[in-house]
Write a protein that holds these residues in place. Sequence first.
Motif, mmCIF file in Angstrom:
data_model
loop_
_atom_site.group_PDB
_atom_site.id
_atom_site.type_symbol
_atom_site.label_atom_id
_atom_site.label_comp_id
_atom_site.label_asym_id
_atom_site.label_seq_id
_atom_site.Cartn_x
_atom_site.Cartn_y
_atom_site.Cartn_z
ATOM 1 N N CYS A 89 51.197 47.430 34.816
ATOM 2 C CA CYS A 89 51.625 46.117 35.310
ATOM 3 C C CYS A 89 50.438 45.361 35.893
ATOM 4 O O CYS A 89 49.521 45.947 36.477
ATOM 5 C CB CYS A 89 52.701 46.280 36.382
ATOM 6 N N VAL A 90 50.457 44.026 35.733
ATOM 7 C CA VAL A 90 49.420 43.168 36.300
ATOM 8 C C VAL A 90 49.748 42.910 37.762
ATOM 9 O O VAL A 90 50.857 42.492 38.100
ATOM 10 C CB VAL A 90 49.328 41.840 35.524
ATOM 11 N N ALA A 91 48.765 43.142 38.636
ATOM 12 C CA ALA A 91 48.978 42.939 40.064
ATOM 13 C C ALA A 91 49.136 41.455 40.376
ATOM 14 O O ALA A 91 48.528 40.595 39.731
ATOM 15 C CB ALA A 91 47.809 43.516 40.845
ATOM 16 N N THR A 92 49.958 41.158 41.369
ATOM 17 C CA THR A 92 50.202 39.787 41.795
ATOM 18 C C THR A 92 49.709 39.592 43.221
ATOM 19 O O THR A 92 49.354 40.544 43.927
ATOM 20 C CB THR A 92 51.702 39.454 41.743
ATOM 21 N N LEU A 93 49.714 38.356 43.655
ATOM 22 C CA LEU A 93 49.340 38.039 45.029
ATOM 23 C C LEU A 93 50.259 38.762 46.015
ATOM 24 O O LEU A 93 49.814 39.251 47.064
ATOM 25 C CB LEU A 93 49.402 36.526 45.246
ATOM 26 N N LYS A 94 51.541 38.860 45.674
ATOM 27 C CA LYS A 94 52.501 39.539 46.550
ATOM 28 C C LYS A 94 52.128 41.013 46.707
ATOM 29 O O LYS A 94 52.216 41.577 47.809
ATOM 30 C CB LYS A 94 53.908 39.409 45.967
ATOM 31 N N ASP A 95 51.689 41.637 45.600
ATOM 32 C CA ASP A 95 51.271 43.042 45.662
ATOM 33 C C ASP A 95 50.078 43.222 46.601
ATOM 34 O O ASP A 95 50.009 44.175 47.383
ATOM 35 C CB ASP A 95 50.905 43.552 44.268
ATOM 36 N N VAL A 96 49.124 42.303 46.497
ATOM 37 C CA VAL A 96 47.939 42.365 47.351
ATOM 38 C C VAL A 96 48.341 42.238 48.821
ATOM 39 O O VAL A 96 47.880 43.003 49.685
ATOM 40 C CB VAL A 96 46.930 41.257 46.967
ATOM 41 N N ALA A 97 49.203 41.274 49.119
ATOM 42 C CA ALA A 97 49.631 41.051 50.504
ATOM 43 C C ALA A 97 50.351 42.279 51.062
ATOM 44 O O ALA A 97 50.108 42.697 52.205
ATOM 45 C CB ALA A 97 50.525 39.818 50.570
ATOM 46 N N ALA A 147 42.474 45.771 49.166
ATOM 47 C CA ALA A 147 43.655 45.757 48.294
ATOM 48 C C ALA A 147 43.320 45.190 46.922
ATOM 49 O O ALA A 147 43.797 45.691 45.888
ATOM 50 C CB ALA A 147 44.772 44.944 48.958
ATOM 51 N N ILE A 148 42.512 44.153 46.891
ATOM 52 C CA ILE A 148 42.096 43.547 45.620
ATOM 53 C C ILE A 148 41.371 44.579 44.761
ATOM 54 O O ILE A 148 41.635 44.727 43.567
ATOM 55 C CB ILE A 148 41.184 42.321 45.879
ATOM 56 N N GLU A 149 40.455 45.315 45.382
ATOM 57 C CA GLU A 149 39.691 46.317 44.639
ATOM 58 C C GLU A 149 40.592 47.444 44.149
ATOM 59 O O GLU A 149 40.469 47.894 43.002
ATOM 60 C CB GLU A 149 38.589 46.875 45.534
ATOM 61 N N GLN A 150 41.504 47.899 45.008
ATOM 62 C CA GLN A 150 42.384 49.008 44.633
ATOM 63 C C GLN A 150 43.327 48.624 43.500
ATOM 64 O O GLN A 150 43.593 49.412 42.591
ATOM 65 C CB GLN A 150 43.185 49.461 45.859
ATOM 66 N N LEU A 151 43.822 47.385 43.537
ATOM 67 C CA LEU A 151 44.792 46.926 42.527
ATOM 68 C C LEU A 151 44.124 46.297 41.304
ATOM 69 O O LEU A 151 44.807 45.935 40.340
ATOM 70 C CB LEU A 151 45.750 45.913 43.159
ATOM 71 N N ASN A 152 42.769 46.142 41.358
ATOM 72 C CA ASN A 152 42.057 45.453 40.282
ATOM 73 C C ASN A 152 42.654 44.060 40.052
ATOM 74 O O ASN A 152 42.880 43.628 38.918
ATOM 75 C CB ASN A 152 42.087 46.266 38.983
#
Length: 339
Positions: free
Chosen positions: A4-12, A43-48
Amino acid sequence: MGDCVATLKDVAMLAGVGMSTASRAISGAGPVSAEAMKKVQAAIEQLNFRPSSIGRSLSAQSLGMIGIFAPSFFGAYYGTILKQTDIELRAMRRHVVVATGCGDGTPREEAIEAVKFLIGRDCDGIVVLGHDLLDEDMQMLHKMHPKMAFLNRRSTELESSSFCPDHHHGGELAARTLLDAGHRQLAVISGPTGTSDNEERLRGFFDELARHGIARDAVRLIPSDFSREGGFAATQQLINEGRSFTGLFCANDEMAIGSMSCFHRAGISVPKDVSIIGYDDDYSAEFSSPGLTSVRIPMQQLTQNAVRWLLNMCYGTQHEITREFPVTVTRRGSLAAPA
Protein backbone atom coordinates in the motif's frame (compact mmCIF):
# COMPACT_ATOMS: atom_id res chain seq x y z
CA MET A 1 1.72 -1.77 5.21
CA GLY A 2 2.64 -4.28 2.48
CA ASP A 3 2.38 -2.82 -1.02
CA CYS A 4 0.00 0.00 0.00
CA VAL A 5 1.08 3.59 -0.70
CA ALA A 6 1.56 5.57 2.51
CA THR A 7 -0.61 8.64 3.03
CA LEU A 8 -0.28 11.79 5.08
CA LYS A 9 -2.66 10.25 7.63
CA ASP A 10 -0.32 7.25 8.00
CA VAL A 11 2.63 9.56 8.62
CA ALA A 12 0.72 11.55 11.25
CA MET A 13 -0.44 8.39 13.08
CA LEU A 14 3.04 6.83 13.18
CA ALA A 15 4.61 10.11 14.31
CA GLY A 16 1.93 10.65 16.93
CA VAL A 17 1.04 14.14 15.72
CA GLY A 18 -1.99 15.71 14.12
CA MET A 19 -2.43 15.78 10.35
CA SER A 20 -2.07 19.56 10.26
CA THR A 21 1.29 19.31 12.09
CA ALA A 22 2.48 16.58 9.71
CA SER A 23 1.38 18.69 6.73
CA ARG A 24 3.27 21.75 8.00
CA ALA A 25 6.38 19.66 8.65
CA ILE A 26 6.34 18.27 5.11
CA SER A 27 5.50 21.51 3.29
CA GLY A 28 7.58 23.82 5.44
CA ALA A 29 4.61 26.18 5.58
CA GLY A 30 4.01 27.07 9.20
CA PRO A 31 5.56 26.53 12.65
CA VAL A 32 6.53 23.02 13.80
CA SER A 33 8.50 22.13 16.95
CA ALA A 34 11.87 20.47 16.56
CA GLU A 35 10.60 17.34 18.34
CA ALA A 36 7.55 17.03 16.08
CA MET A 37 9.69 17.61 13.00
CA LYS A 38 12.03 14.82 14.07
CA LYS A 39 9.11 12.41 14.57
CA VAL A 40 7.56 13.25 11.21
CA GLN A 41 10.87 12.83 9.38
CA ALA A 42 11.37 9.44 11.04
CA ALA A 43 7.87 8.36 10.02
CA ILE A 44 8.45 9.53 6.45
CA GLU A 45 11.62 7.46 6.22
CA GLN A 46 10.04 4.38 7.79
CA LEU A 47 6.97 4.51 5.52
CA ASN A 48 8.93 5.58 2.41
CA PHE A 49 6.38 8.37 2.09
CA ARG A 50 6.44 10.57 -1.03
CA PRO A 51 4.36 13.76 -0.86
CA SER A 52 1.84 14.18 -3.67
CA SER A 53 2.77 17.03 -6.01
CA ILE A 54 -0.92 17.51 -6.76
CA GLY A 55 -1.75 17.73 -3.08
CA ARG A 56 1.04 20.23 -2.46
CA SER A 57 -0.10 22.34 -5.40
CA LEU A 58 -3.71 22.38 -4.21
CA SER A 59 -2.56 23.47 -0.76
CA ALA A 60 -0.24 26.16 -2.07
CA GLN A 61 -2.53 27.14 -4.98
CA SER A 62 0.51 26.83 -7.24
CA LEU A 63 1.82 24.12 -9.56
CA GLY A 64 5.40 25.37 -9.20
CA MET A 65 5.76 25.63 -12.98
CA ILE A 66 6.73 28.44 -15.34
CA GLY A 67 5.67 28.14 -18.98
CA ILE A 68 7.69 29.33 -21.93
CA PHE A 69 6.55 29.82 -25.50
CA ALA A 70 9.22 29.59 -28.22
CA PRO A 71 8.42 29.64 -31.96
CA SER A 72 10.87 26.75 -32.42
CA PHE A 73 13.04 24.37 -30.41
CA PHE A 74 15.80 24.36 -33.02
CA GLY A 75 19.02 26.34 -33.16
CA ALA A 76 21.54 27.84 -30.77
CA TYR A 77 19.43 30.95 -30.16
CA TYR A 78 16.45 29.08 -28.70
CA GLY A 79 18.74 26.56 -27.01
CA THR A 80 20.39 29.35 -25.01
CA ILE A 81 17.02 30.69 -23.86
CA LEU A 82 15.59 27.31 -22.88
CA LYS A 83 18.76 26.28 -21.04
CA GLN A 84 18.97 29.53 -19.04
CA THR A 85 15.28 29.31 -18.14
CA ASP A 86 15.76 25.77 -16.84
CA ILE A 87 18.84 26.79 -14.82
CA GLU A 88 16.96 29.62 -13.10
CA LEU A 89 13.93 27.49 -12.29
CA ARG A 90 15.87 24.48 -11.03
CA ALA A 91 17.72 26.76 -8.62
CA MET A 92 14.27 27.50 -7.13
CA ARG A 93 13.13 23.85 -7.35
CA ARG A 94 10.60 24.85 -9.97
CA HIS A 95 10.06 23.38 -13.43
CA VAL A 96 9.51 24.62 -16.96
CA VAL A 97 6.73 23.71 -19.39
CA VAL A 98 7.53 24.51 -23.03
CA ALA A 99 5.12 25.12 -25.91
CA THR A 100 6.19 25.71 -29.50
CA GLY A 101 4.51 27.44 -32.42
CA CYS A 102 4.91 24.70 -35.03
CA GLY A 103 1.59 23.91 -36.70
CA ASP A 104 -0.65 24.50 -39.71
CA GLY A 105 -1.72 28.05 -38.82
CA THR A 106 0.11 31.32 -39.41
CA PRO A 107 3.04 32.00 -37.05
CA ARG A 108 0.90 34.59 -35.26
CA GLU A 109 -2.03 32.18 -34.84
CA GLU A 110 0.24 29.41 -33.59
CA ALA A 111 1.88 31.76 -31.09
CA ILE A 112 -1.46 32.88 -29.64
CA GLU A 113 -2.73 29.30 -29.42
CA ALA A 114 0.46 28.11 -27.70
CA VAL A 115 0.41 30.89 -25.08
CA LYS A 116 -3.27 30.18 -24.38
CA PHE A 117 -2.33 26.52 -23.95
CA LEU A 118 0.18 27.49 -21.25
CA ILE A 119 -2.40 29.69 -19.56
CA GLY A 120 -4.82 26.75 -19.60
CA ARG A 121 -2.19 24.54 -17.93
CA ASP A 122 -2.26 26.91 -14.92
CA CYS A 123 1.40 27.88 -15.18
CA ASP A 124 2.33 30.29 -12.39
CA GLY A 125 4.08 32.57 -14.87
CA ILE A 126 4.82 32.55 -18.61
CA VAL A 127 7.79 33.70 -20.72
CA VAL A 128 6.83 34.62 -24.28
CA LEU A 129 9.19 34.87 -27.26
CA GLY A 130 6.64 36.34 -29.58
CA HIS A 131 8.18 38.24 -32.47
CA ASP A 132 5.15 37.22 -34.57
CA LEU A 133 2.66 38.71 -32.08
CA LEU A 134 1.14 42.13 -32.62
CA ASP A 135 1.09 44.66 -29.78
CA GLU A 136 -2.64 44.10 -29.32
CA ASP A 137 -2.03 40.33 -29.07
CA MET A 138 0.48 40.90 -26.28
CA GLN A 139 -1.95 43.12 -24.38
CA MET A 140 -4.79 40.60 -24.80
CA LEU A 141 -2.67 37.71 -23.52
CA HIS A 142 -1.30 39.78 -20.66
CA LYS A 143 -4.84 40.59 -19.52
CA MET A 144 -5.56 36.86 -19.46
CA HIS A 145 -2.43 36.17 -17.37
CA PRO A 146 -0.68 39.26 -15.88
CA LYS A 147 2.34 37.25 -14.70
CA MET A 148 3.79 37.16 -18.19
CA ALA A 149 7.21 38.32 -19.41
CA PHE A 150 7.85 39.18 -23.05
CA LEU A 151 11.38 38.35 -24.13
CA ASN A 152 13.09 40.22 -26.97
CA ARG A 153 10.00 42.41 -27.43
CA ARG A 154 9.45 46.02 -26.45
CA SER A 155 6.01 47.40 -25.64
CA THR A 156 5.26 50.86 -24.27
CA GLU A 157 1.95 49.53 -22.93
CA LEU A 158 3.64 46.61 -21.12
CA GLU A 159 6.94 48.22 -20.19
CA SER A 160 7.44 46.37 -16.89
CA SER A 161 6.82 43.01 -18.59
CA SER A 162 9.15 43.64 -21.56
CA PHE A 163 12.80 42.57 -21.70
CA CYS A 164 14.43 43.73 -24.90
CA PRO A 165 17.79 45.03 -26.12
CA ASP A 166 18.18 48.03 -28.42
CA HIS A 167 17.87 46.31 -31.79
CA HIS A 168 18.02 49.63 -33.64
CA HIS A 169 21.48 50.17 -32.18
CA GLY A 170 22.37 46.58 -33.07
CA GLY A 171 21.55 47.29 -36.70
CA GLU A 172 23.64 50.46 -36.58
CA LEU A 173 26.60 48.49 -35.24
CA ALA A 174 26.29 45.90 -38.03
CA ALA A 175 26.40 48.62 -40.69
CA ARG A 176 29.21 50.52 -38.97
CA THR A 177 31.32 47.37 -38.69
CA LEU A 178 31.06 46.70 -42.43
CA LEU A 179 31.69 50.36 -43.30
CA ASP A 180 34.71 50.62 -40.99
CA ALA A 181 36.19 47.59 -42.77
CA GLY A 182 35.87 49.48 -46.07
CA HIS A 183 32.75 47.87 -47.55
CA ARG A 184 30.39 50.04 -49.61
CA GLN A 185 28.79 47.43 -51.87
CA LEU A 186 26.42 45.64 -49.53
CA ALA A 187 23.61 43.09 -49.39
CA VAL A 188 21.23 42.02 -46.62
CA ILE A 189 19.45 38.78 -45.77
CA SER A 190 16.70 39.75 -43.34
CA GLY A 191 14.30 37.86 -41.12
CA PRO A 192 10.56 37.65 -41.79
CA THR A 193 9.02 40.91 -42.96
CA GLY A 194 6.90 42.55 -40.29
CA THR A 195 8.49 40.95 -37.21
CA SER A 196 9.30 43.73 -34.76
CA ASP A 197 12.89 42.88 -33.79
CA ASN A 198 13.82 42.24 -37.44
CA GLU A 199 12.36 45.56 -38.54
CA GLU A 200 14.19 47.44 -35.77
CA ARG A 201 17.62 46.04 -36.68
CA LEU A 202 17.00 46.78 -40.37
CA ARG A 203 15.97 50.35 -39.52
CA GLY A 204 19.17 50.83 -37.57
CA PHE A 205 21.26 49.30 -40.36
CA PHE A 206 19.87 51.51 -43.09
CA ASP A 207 19.87 54.63 -40.89
CA GLU A 208 23.61 54.17 -40.37
CA LEU A 209 24.18 53.62 -44.10
CA ALA A 210 22.21 56.78 -44.89
CA ARG A 211 24.51 58.79 -42.62
CA HIS A 212 27.36 57.59 -44.83
CA GLY A 213 25.64 58.44 -48.09
CA ILE A 214 24.41 54.95 -49.04
CA ALA A 215 20.75 54.84 -50.06
CA ARG A 216 18.53 51.94 -49.07
CA ASP A 217 17.65 51.10 -52.68
CA ALA A 218 21.37 50.65 -53.43
CA VAL A 219 21.45 47.62 -51.14
CA ARG A 220 19.95 44.29 -52.26
CA LEU A 221 17.70 42.89 -49.52
CA ILE A 222 16.24 39.39 -49.54
CA PRO A 223 13.73 38.48 -46.80
CA SER A 224 14.13 35.05 -45.26
CA ASP A 225 12.99 33.15 -42.16
CA PHE A 226 15.83 33.18 -39.57
CA SER A 227 16.77 29.54 -40.43
CA ARG A 228 20.00 28.07 -41.82
CA GLU A 229 18.04 26.71 -44.77
CA GLY A 230 16.63 30.18 -45.39
CA GLY A 231 20.09 31.75 -45.27
CA PHE A 232 21.42 29.16 -47.71
CA ALA A 233 18.54 29.71 -50.16
CA ALA A 234 18.75 33.52 -49.97
CA THR A 235 22.51 33.40 -50.60
CA GLN A 236 21.98 31.15 -53.60
CA GLN A 237 19.52 33.73 -54.92
CA LEU A 238 22.10 36.50 -54.47
CA ILE A 239 24.71 34.43 -56.33
CA ASN A 240 22.28 33.63 -59.16
CA GLU A 241 21.39 37.29 -59.58
CA GLY A 242 25.05 38.09 -60.20
CA ARG A 243 24.85 41.38 -58.31
CA SER A 244 28.21 42.62 -57.03
CA PHE A 245 28.67 43.05 -53.28
CA THR A 246 31.57 42.64 -50.87
CA GLY A 247 29.77 42.83 -47.51
CA LEU A 248 26.71 40.86 -46.34
CA PHE A 249 24.61 41.47 -43.25
CA CYS A 250 22.56 38.46 -42.11
CA ALA A 251 19.88 39.37 -39.57
CA ASN A 252 20.71 36.38 -37.37
CA ASP A 253 23.55 33.89 -36.97
CA GLU A 254 21.55 30.88 -38.15
CA MET A 255 21.08 32.47 -41.58
CA ALA A 256 24.72 33.59 -41.61
CA ILE A 257 25.92 30.00 -41.04
CA GLY A 258 23.70 28.81 -43.89
CA SER A 259 25.02 31.63 -46.05
CA MET A 260 28.66 30.71 -45.44
CA SER A 261 27.91 27.12 -46.37
CA CYS A 262 26.37 28.23 -49.65
CA PHE A 263 29.33 30.47 -50.48
CA HIS A 264 31.73 27.62 -49.69
CA ARG A 265 29.92 25.22 -52.03
CA ALA A 266 29.93 27.89 -54.76
CA GLY A 267 33.70 28.38 -54.44
CA ILE A 268 33.33 31.89 -53.03
CA SER A 269 35.75 32.61 -50.20
CA VAL A 270 34.70 34.19 -46.89
CA PRO A 271 36.14 36.72 -46.11
CA LYS A 272 38.43 37.04 -49.17
CA ASP A 273 35.56 37.52 -51.64
CA VAL A 274 32.69 38.38 -49.29
CA SER A 275 32.68 39.50 -45.67
CA ILE A 276 29.74 38.44 -43.47
CA ILE A 277 28.40 39.81 -40.22
CA GLY A 278 25.66 37.99 -38.32
CA TYR A 279 23.41 38.96 -35.45
CA ASP A 280 22.90 37.45 -31.94
CA ASP A 281 26.42 36.04 -31.44
CA ASP A 282 25.01 32.71 -30.33
CA TYR A 283 27.36 29.84 -29.45
CA SER A 284 27.50 28.53 -33.05
CA ALA A 285 29.22 31.73 -34.25
CA GLU A 286 32.48 30.93 -32.48
CA PHE A 287 32.73 27.46 -34.02
CA SER A 288 31.88 28.24 -37.65
CA SER A 289 34.67 28.25 -40.21
CA PRO A 290 35.75 30.97 -40.43
CA GLY A 291 34.49 32.26 -37.09
CA LEU A 292 31.48 34.50 -37.58
CA THR A 293 31.68 38.20 -36.79
CA SER A 294 28.38 39.01 -35.11
CA VAL A 295 26.41 41.65 -33.27
CA ARG A 296 26.25 40.35 -29.71
CA ILE A 297 22.82 40.30 -28.05
CA PRO A 298 23.16 39.17 -24.39
CA MET A 299 20.34 36.60 -24.55
CA GLN A 300 21.53 34.76 -21.46
CA GLN A 301 21.30 37.96 -19.41
CA LEU A 302 17.97 38.87 -21.00
CA THR A 303 16.50 35.48 -20.20
CA GLN A 304 17.89 35.44 -16.68
CA ASN A 305 16.29 38.79 -15.83
CA ALA A 306 12.95 37.95 -17.43
CA VAL A 307 12.72 34.65 -15.53
CA ARG A 308 13.88 36.19 -12.25
CA TRP A 309 11.30 38.95 -12.64
CA LEU A 310 8.65 36.24 -12.96
CA LEU A 311 10.04 34.42 -9.91
CA ASN A 312 9.70 37.66 -7.93
CA MET A 313 6.14 38.05 -9.19
CA CYS A 314 5.09 34.44 -8.62
CA TYR A 315 6.97 33.34 -5.52
CA GLY A 316 7.97 36.51 -3.68
CA THR A 317 11.71 36.22 -4.30
CA GLN A 318 13.83 39.37 -4.18
CA HIS A 319 16.05 39.04 -7.23
CA GLU A 320 17.61 42.28 -8.41
CA ILE A 321 16.40 42.99 -11.94
CA THR A 322 18.21 44.96 -14.64
CA ARG A 323 16.79 46.18 -17.92
CA GLU A 324 20.04 47.43 -19.42
CA PHE A 325 21.35 44.97 -22.02
CA PRO A 326 24.45 46.29 -23.81
CA VAL A 327 24.75 45.45 -27.51
CA THR A 328 28.29 45.01 -28.87
CA VAL A 329 30.13 43.39 -31.79
CA THR A 330 32.29 40.26 -31.56
CA ARG A 331 34.86 40.28 -34.36
CA ARG A 332 36.00 37.00 -35.87
CA GLY A 333 37.41 35.70 -39.14
CA SER A 334 34.40 36.28 -41.43
CA LEU A 335 35.18 40.00 -41.73
CA ALA A 336 38.04 41.55 -43.70
CA ALA A 337 38.71 44.55 -45.92
CA PRO A 338 37.42 44.17 -49.50
CA ALA A 339 39.95 42.87 -52.00
